[in-house]
Design an enzyme around this catalytic site. Sequence first.
Site, short mmCIF file in Angstrom:
data_model
loop_
_atom_site.label_atom_id
_atom_site.label_comp_id
_atom_site.label_asym_id
_atom_site.label_seq_id
_atom_site.Cartn_x
_atom_site.Cartn_y
_atom_site.Cartn_z
CG ASP A 177 -1.74 -0.93 1.27
OD1 ASP A 177 -2.10 -1.61 0.49
OD2 ASP A 177 -2.00 -1.40 2.68
N1 URA Z 1 -0.93 -5.74 4.18
C1 URA Z 1 -1.34 -4.34 4.29
O1 URA Z 1 -2.37 -4.12 4.69
N2 URA Z 1 -0.81 -3.44 3.47
C2 URA Z 1 0.43 -3.92 2.62
O2 URA Z 1 0.74 -3.11 2.18
C3 URA Z 1 0.74 -5.30 2.85
C4 URA Z 1 0.18 -5.97 3.37
#
Ligand code: URA
Length: 251
Positions: A107
Amino acid sequence: MRRVVRGERVQKVLARAGLASRRGAEGLIQAGRVTVDGRRAELGDRLLPGQELRLDGQPVEVAPPQRTLALHKPAGVVTSAADERGRRTVFDLVPPIPGLHPVGRLDRDTEGLLLLTTDGELTLQLTHPRFGHTKTYRAWCRGGTLAEAACAQLRQGVLLDDGPARALHARAAPGGVVLVLGEGRKRQVRRMLSAVGAPVQRLLRTHVGGLALGELASGEWRELGRRDFGRLGYTPGARPVPSTRARGRER
Ligand code: URA
């Protein structure tokens, strides 16, 4: 520092060109069917940039070697090639290499270890849950260090809107938790921690398989070498395991 060009073993180049398996290519060399710049190749010879490789007198088209980078992705950078809103992407942080793509995604607000590669098979193996490669996350949560009951709930499984999800390992760490997952659904860690009442404040991916983020500073990258692939557990030609059993290791 001067970079020493060591070249690549001839059998590896032949295998990458799709002409034989690594073992088969060794046989071709031993049979005297392979030449480098007109000279009969010996087992163990390396092909240097610009040298001409031939099999049975026919030129072999030498594909560029696959490249894989480890990036310490900072928060605020998106994992995509282009962002319609003009935000910084991970490609602004690495050299322009044709065919380079991220192995899965993090993310925008997640930090930590992100691999980018030109090798489609590596991407498939590391992202498909059937290959059992784990990812380890360090999360800092709004409520602070996770209680053991919440860790146990994460290990047993929580129900998310796209189905149940469980951590292979979950243990409390100062200000939050360390989680090991065997799959990578969208915002999975954030959603799992919200489900146990511990919304994420900061999320860092520390490992992909046995490969650690280590000392790589935020925004920096390095090229992976042979030992790193061993740590990742990447084996070209490997077949998926028949169940979603992942080879998790608690850290
Ligand atoms: N889980 C999440 O919530 N975000 C990420 O970027 C990777 C795994």
